[in-house]
Design an enzyme around this catalytic site. Structure first.
Site, PDB file in Angstrom:
ATOM      1  N   GLU A 129       5.260  -5.564  12.916  1.00 52.73           N
ATOM      2  CA  GLU A 129       3.977  -5.889  13.553  1.00 52.73           C
ATOM      3  C   GLU A 129       4.115  -6.558  14.922  1.00 52.73           C
ATOM      4  O   GLU A 129       3.508  -7.608  15.177  1.00 52.73           O
ATOM      5  CB  GLU A 129       3.126  -6.750  12.603  1.00 52.73           C
ATOM      6  CG  GLU A 129       2.890  -6.058  11.275  1.00 52.73           C
ATOM      7  CD  GLU A 129       2.013  -6.847  10.305  1.00 52.73           C
ATOM      8  OE1 GLU A 129       1.770  -8.049  10.544  1.00 52.73           O
ATOM      9  OE2 GLU A 129       1.590  -6.258   9.294  1.00 52.73           O
ATOM     10  N   ASN A 170       8.152  -1.484  12.389  1.00 51.27           N
ATOM     11  CA  ASN A 170       7.074  -1.169  11.449  1.00 51.27           C
ATOM     12  C   ASN A 170       5.780  -1.801  11.964  1.00 51.27           C
ATOM     13  O   ASN A 170       5.798  -2.930  12.480  1.00 51.27           O
ATOM     14  CB  ASN A 170       7.473  -1.794  10.093  1.00 51.27           C
ATOM     15  CG  ASN A 170       6.657  -1.370   8.913  1.00 51.27           C
ATOM     16  OD1 ASN A 170       6.470  -0.172   8.675  1.00 51.27           O
ATOM     17  ND2 ASN A 170       6.177  -2.344   8.143  1.00 51.27           N
ATOM     18  N   HIS A 206      -2.294   1.016   6.006  1.00 55.92           N
ATOM     19  CA  HIS A 206      -3.328   0.324   5.226  1.00 55.92           C
ATOM     20  C   HIS A 206      -4.667   0.886   5.700  1.00 55.92           C
ATOM     21  O   HIS A 206      -5.222   0.439   6.704  1.00 55.92           O
ATOM     22  CB  HIS A 206      -3.243  -1.186   5.432  1.00 55.92           C
ATOM     23  CG  HIS A 206      -1.976  -1.781   4.888  1.00 55.92           C
ATOM     24  ND1 HIS A 206      -1.691  -1.794   3.543  1.00 55.92           N
ATOM     25  CD2 HIS A 206      -0.919  -2.353   5.501  1.00 55.92           C
ATOM     26  CE1 HIS A 206      -0.505  -2.363   3.349  1.00 55.92           C
ATOM     27  NE2 HIS A 206      -0.017  -2.704   4.523  1.00 55.92           N
ATOM     28  N   GLU A 234       3.566   1.449   3.754  1.00 56.08           N
ATOM     29  CA  GLU A 234       2.742   0.505   2.970  1.00 56.08           C
ATOM     30  C   GLU A 234       1.390   1.123   2.628  1.00 56.08           C
ATOM     31  O   GLU A 234       0.355   0.442   2.663  1.00 56.08           O
ATOM     32  CB  GLU A 234       2.537  -0.796   3.764  1.00 56.08           C
ATOM     33  CG  GLU A 234       3.828  -1.453   4.191  1.00 56.08           C
ATOM     34  CD  GLU A 234       3.649  -2.798   4.893  1.00 56.08           C
ATOM     35  OE1 GLU A 234       2.547  -3.381   4.825  1.00 56.08           O
ATOM     36  OE2 GLU A 234       4.616  -3.261   5.510  1.00 56.08           O
ATOM     37  N   ASP A 236      -1.993   2.228   1.405  1.00 54.24           N
ATOM     38  CA  ASP A 236      -3.087   2.072   0.456  1.00 54.24           C
ATOM     39  C   ASP A 236      -4.360   2.521   1.162  1.00 54.24           C
ATOM     40  O   ASP A 236      -4.433   2.519   2.386  1.00 54.24           O
ATOM     41  CB  ASP A 236      -3.191   0.665  -0.162  1.00 54.24           C
ATOM     42  CG  ASP A 236      -3.109  -0.485   0.810  1.00 54.24           C
ATOM     43  OD1 ASP A 236      -3.496  -0.314   1.990  1.00 54.24           O
ATOM     44  OD2 ASP A 236      -2.671  -1.581   0.396  1.00 54.24           O
TER      45      ASP A 236
HETATM   46  C1  XIL Z   1       1.446  -8.706   1.890  1.00 57.06           C
HETATM   47  C2  XIL Z   1       1.721  -8.846   0.407  1.00 57.06           C
HETATM   48  O1  XIL Z   1       1.304  -7.668  -0.239  1.00 57.06           O
HETATM   49  C3  XIL Z   1       0.997 -10.041  -0.156  1.00 57.06           C
HETATM   50  O2  XIL Z   1       1.396 -10.283  -1.498  1.00 57.06           O
HETATM   51  C4  XIL Z   1       1.279 -11.290   0.685  1.00 57.06           C
HETATM   52  O3  XIL Z   1       0.477 -12.351   0.224  1.00 57.06           O
HETATM   53  C5  XIL Z   1       0.997 -11.033   2.139  1.00 57.06           C
HETATM   54  O4  XIL Z   1       1.740  -9.912   2.580  1.00 57.06           O
HETATM   55  N1  XIL Z   1       1.804  -5.935   6.167  1.00 57.06           N
HETATM   56  C6  XIL Z   1       3.080  -6.149   5.699  1.00 57.06           C
HETATM   57  C7  XIL Z   1       3.290  -6.635   4.313  1.00 57.06           C
HETATM   58  O5  XIL Z   1       4.053  -5.823   6.400  1.00 57.06           O
HETATM   59  O6  XIL Z   1       4.424  -7.448   4.202  1.00 57.06           O
HETATM   60  C8  XIL Z   1       2.071  -7.377   3.798  1.00 57.06           C
HETATM   61  O7  XIL Z   1       2.289  -7.695   2.425  1.00 57.06           O
HETATM   62  C9  XIL Z   1       0.832  -6.553   3.995  1.00 57.06           C
HETATM   63  C10 XIL Z   1       0.602  -6.270   5.455  1.00 57.06           C
END
Ligand code: XIL
Length: 313
Positions: A129, A170, A206, A234, A236
């Site tokens: 990020e 990432n 996401h 990641e 979802d």
């Molecule tokens: C999130 C986890 O899923 C949670 O359990 C935690 O509280 C916060 O982080 N981007 C990322 C991940 O790179 O590491 C994050 O994961 C979600 C957003």
């Protein structure tokens, strides 16, 4: 019948999940993770705050447990993450160290963690990020105190510590072609031109149901055309609760779109969904009113999205 992982293996990609090792005592959780997925990302336990909560005292148990689970089940591990502004330890605050000290601290962290897991980890999210939505650099402690060069430095340190891991940057909201993904593209191109060890780009994905970018595949393709791998890291796809049959069908179509965007590009090597089950998804905690974002529901039942993913593979 096979799990998603069997279909993915036949299709030549990995299908992964984020894993919280603290949930492995729940049989349905452990079995679902083992049966369905052949790539594992530690949801939290390889983050800096988890590994080094007190300066100089590394706590490996959680990360090691994730690696062990993956190895027991023939899954690869995506390391997540070495340099990230969030979930840093409480002692790592802006101004607590001089710039030179901070640089040494980051170097030691990258070397220690990438070195510890060398041989166990298939890829590292070396930097997570780094960008704002408008494509400028995020004003993290690393950006503030180390400047633009921290990304190249971190990649070089990671390569030195683990020559065999694929090294990734990432980020989220870089799935479509936009200011943020353009910035990532320009950074990747420049790093490669400078000979910096960069192997791939992780697109978190996401997403919101109904809002899968139409140029997702074209965007993946342009990074692959630079000579990089792309992974969806990641995934979802959240919806406003309550979930209804119609919303779940629409979500399934969105999962199909994302899977095809990856599968249609040779250098897109796999897709990781951010959690085993809606029961423990991060989404409802962070996006108020939203949830039901994963292919497997809170009772470990397969949703339309699960079968949609299966059909693409
Ligand atoms: C999130 C986890 O899923 C949670 O359990 C935690 O509280 C916060 O982080 N981007 C990322 C991940 O790179 O590491 C994050 O994961 C979600 C957003």
């Amino acid at each position: 019948a096979g799990g998603l992982r069997d279909y993915a293996a036949a299709a030549g990609v990995h299908i992964g999940t984020a894993l919280s090792e603290g949930r492995l005592g729940e049989t349905a959780y452990a079995n679902t993770a083992a049966n369905e997925f052949n790539a594992i990302t530690a949801e939290n336990s390889m983050k800096w705050e988890s590994l080094e909560p007190t300066r100089g005292s590394y706590q490996w148990a959680g990360g090691d447990r994730v690696v062990q689970f993956a190895q027991d089940n023939g899954a690869i591990v995506r390391g997540h993450t070495l340099v990230w502004h969030s979930q840093t330890p409480p002692w790592l605050t802006p101004g607590a160290f001089s710039n030179a000290e901070l640089r040494t601290i980051v170097q030691n962290h990258v070397q220690t963690v990438a070195g510890r897991y060398a041989g166990d980890v298939y890829a590292w999210d070396v930097v997570n990020e780094p960008f704002n939505e408008d494509g400028t650099r995020r004003n993290s402690i690393f950006q503030q105190q180390l400047g633009d060069g921290y990304i190249a430095d971190a990649l070089r340190w990671a390569r030195a510590a683990d020559p065999n891991a694929a090294l990734y940057i990432n980020d989220y909201n870089i799935e479509g072609i936009n200011a943020k993904s353009n910035a990532m593209y320009n950074l990747a191109r420049d790093l490669l031109a400078q000979g910096v060890p960069l192997d791939g780009i992780g697109m978190q994905a996401h997403l919101i149901a109904g809002q899968v970018p139409s140029d997702f595949q074209a965007n993946i393709q342009r990074f692959v055309d630079l000579g990089l791998d792309v992974a969806i890291t990641e995934l979802d796809i959240r919806m406003q609760l309550p979930a209804t049959a119609d919303k779940l069908q629409a979500q399934a179509a969105d999962y199909t779109r994302v899977m095809n965007a990856c599968l249609n590009v040779d250098g897109c090597i796999g897709v990781t969904v951010w959690g085993v089950t809606d029961k423990y998804s991060w989404v409802p905690d962070v996006f108020s009113g939203y949830g039901a974002a994963l292919p497997i529901d809170e009772n470990y039942a397969f949703k339309p999205a699960y079968y949609a993913v299966q059909r693409t593979l």
